[in-house]
Design a protein around this motif. Structure first.
Motif, mmCIF file in Angstrom:
data_model
loop_
_atom_site.group_PDB
_atom_site.id
_atom_site.type_symbol
_atom_site.label_atom_id
_atom_site.label_comp_id
_atom_site.label_asym_id
_atom_site.label_seq_id
_atom_site.Cartn_x
_atom_site.Cartn_y
_atom_site.Cartn_z
ATOM 1 N N LYS A 85 0.825 -1.214 0.000
ATOM 2 C CA LYS A 85 0.000 0.000 0.000
ATOM 3 C C LYS A 85 0.859 1.264 0.000
ATOM 4 C CE LYS A 85 -0.674 0.348 5.030
ATOM 5 N NZ LYS A 85 -1.687 0.406 6.104
ATOM 6 N N HIS A 86 2.120 1.137 0.397
ATOM 7 C CA HIS A 86 3.015 2.294 0.395
ATOM 8 C C HIS A 86 3.724 2.479 -0.949
ATOM 9 C CE1 HIS A 86 2.518 2.944 4.697
ATOM 10 N NE2 HIS A 86 2.743 1.659 4.900
ATOM 11 N N CYS A 87 3.599 1.500 -1.850
ATOM 12 C CA CYS A 87 4.365 1.510 -3.100
ATOM 13 C C CYS A 87 3.591 2.167 -4.236
ATOM 14 C CB CYS A 87 4.734 0.084 -3.502
ATOM 15 S SG CYS A 87 5.791 -0.766 -2.303
ATOM 16 N N ASP A 88 4.322 2.795 -5.139
ATOM 17 C CA ASP A 88 3.732 3.375 -6.350
ATOM 18 C C ASP A 88 3.544 2.316 -7.429
ATOM 19 O OD1 ASP A 88 3.905 6.111 -5.299
ATOM 20 O OD2 ASP A 88 6.069 5.874 -5.586
ATOM 21 N N ARG A 89 4.470 1.370 -7.476
ATOM 22 C CA ARG A 89 4.385 0.242 -8.404
ATOM 23 C C ARG A 89 4.726 -1.029 -7.647
ATOM 24 N NH1 ARG A 89 8.358 1.426 -13.288
ATOM 25 N NH2 ARG A 89 7.533 -0.554 -14.048
ATOM 26 N N VAL A 90 4.094 -2.114 -8.048
ATOM 27 C CA VAL A 90 4.362 -3.401 -7.406
ATOM 28 C C VAL A 90 4.601 -4.440 -8.492
ATOM 29 C CG1 VAL A 90 3.511 -5.200 -5.858
ATOM 30 C CG2 VAL A 90 2.907 -2.804 -5.432
ATOM 31 N N LEU A 91 5.673 -5.201 -8.327
ATOM 32 C CA LEU A 91 5.993 -6.293 -9.240
ATOM 33 C C LEU A 91 6.120 -7.575 -8.440
ATOM 34 C CD1 LEU A 91 8.064 -3.623 -10.075
ATOM 35 C CD2 LEU A 91 7.905 -4.908 -12.192
ATOM 36 N N ARG A 92 5.849 -8.706 -9.097
ATOM 37 C CA ARG A 92 5.969 -9.994 -8.434
ATOM 38 C C ARG A 92 6.993 -10.852 -9.171
ATOM 39 N NH1 ARG A 92 2.977 -12.617 -4.875
ATOM 40 N NH2 ARG A 92 1.103 -11.368 -5.166
ATOM 41 N N MET A 93 7.838 -11.505 -8.363
ATOM 42 C CA MET A 93 8.822 -12.421 -8.914
ATOM 43 C C MET A 93 8.432 -13.848 -8.563
ATOM 44 S SD MET A 93 11.670 -12.803 -10.588
ATOM 45 C CE MET A 93 12.633 -11.287 -10.510
ATOM 46 N N GLY A 94 8.384 -14.711 -9.551
ATOM 47 C CA GLY A 94 8.115 -16.125 -9.341
ATOM 48 C C GLY A 94 8.838 -16.956 -10.376
ATOM 49 N N ASP A 95 9.584 -17.940 -9.931
ATOM 50 C CA ASP A 95 10.372 -18.779 -10.843
ATOM 51 C C ASP A 95 11.260 -17.949 -11.766
ATOM 52 O OD1 ASP A 95 9.578 -21.324 -9.986
ATOM 53 O OD2 ASP A 95 7.722 -21.189 -11.143
ATOM 54 N N GLY A 96 11.767 -16.831 -11.239
ATOM 55 C CA GLY A 96 12.676 -15.995 -12.018
ATOM 56 C C GLY A 96 12.013 -15.097 -13.034
ATOM 57 N N VAL A 97 10.675 -15.097 -13.049
ATOM 58 C CA VAL A 97 9.928 -14.277 -14.013
ATOM 59 C C VAL A 97 9.303 -13.094 -13.278
ATOM 60 C CG1 VAL A 97 8.031 -14.222 -15.664
ATOM 61 C CG2 VAL A 97 9.458 -16.281 -15.451
#
Length: 259
Positions: free
Chosen positions: A208-220
């Motif tokens: 909730k504090h972030c402007d952008r959020v990315l997810r890492m899974g299996d190196g992707v």
């Protein structure tokens, strides 16, 4: 158009494990900008810390390149990359990375020695005041709470005025309230000082504090557009017996001895 302060072009990373090649990071293209607080989510072993160490020039990619303000970074020789890393990036580590036998004030003196520069008391005091830790200038890390140590770590990371802050699980050792405080501080400092901050975390409550959020899974790496993605339990092989946090601490500490 605004130039990304940090850009990854076709970056990937592979490790060899005997006859097997492990794809720790799939081909990744990513542009990050000043004034952005970016969160990267993922469980242990998902590749997020590998990504962070490549962003920070502590590892080189197997393919592709990392650029800072469109200038080559990952392709530089180690000595030039270390100098650029010190001047353009700041690190906030899980365990704060403070020297235990130095006072809060002396942490900044040590930081300045890397650049052969005298202590900038005005800069130091402004940072301590903005983070509400002025009263601890003569305290040792052992005198501080976990949250206070992380505030000092953030101040020292900002001391040399880098464009980019890389935070490796900065709230992992904190309770919920202090974790939220640290995430909010990182967001506020990012926006008020126009920095680009990347925070690697497994704690989805902090997004909730972030402007952008990315997810890492299996190196992707994938971008989450609504900040409300459901938890995905990703299992990946253990890439190293040495924690990436330890690698970060060792690399940053090595800078103190560079000339």
């Amino acid at each position: 158009m605004t130039t990304p302060v940090l850009r990854l072009d076709g970056v990937s990373k592979q490790f060899s494990d005997g006859d097997e090649t492990i794809q720790a990071l799939a081909e990744t293209n990513l542009s990050l900008y000043r004034g952005e607080f970016v969160g990267i989510l993922g469980p242990s072993g998902s590749g997020k810390s590998t990504l962070l160490t490549i962003m920070g020039g502590l590892r080189t990619p197997s393919t592709g390149q990392v650029l800072i303000d469109d200038e080559p970074f990952s392709a530089l020789p180690e000595k030039k990359r270390a100098r650029m890393r010190f001047t353009r990036l700041g690190f906030v580590l899980q365990a704060s990375g403070l020297v235990p036998f130095l006072t809060v004030g002396d942490q900044f003196v040590l930081h300045g020695k890397v650049n052969h520069a005298p202590l900038d008391r005005t800069r130091r005091d402004e940072l301590l005041e903005s983070l509400k830790i002025t009263n601890y200038v003569n305290a040792y890390p052992s005198d501080l709470s976990g949250g206070e140590r992380q505030r000092v770590a953030i101040a020292t990371a900002l001391y040399h005025d880098p464009e980019i802050i890389l935070a490796d699980e900065p709230t992992a050792s904190l309770d919920t309230e202090k974790a939220f405080d640290v995430a909010e501080i990182l967001a506020n400092q990012t926006h008020s000082r126009n920095k680009c901050t990347v925070m690697v975390t497994h704690d989805e409550r902090l997004v909730k504090h972030c402007d952008r959020v990315l997810r890492m899974g299996d190196g992707v790496l994938t971008e989450i557009t609504n900040h409300e993605a459901a938890h995905v339990d990703v299992a990946t092989p253990n890439l190293s017996t040495v924690p990436t946090g330890a690698l970060l601490r060792a690399a940053v500490k090595s800078l103190w001895h560079r000339r």
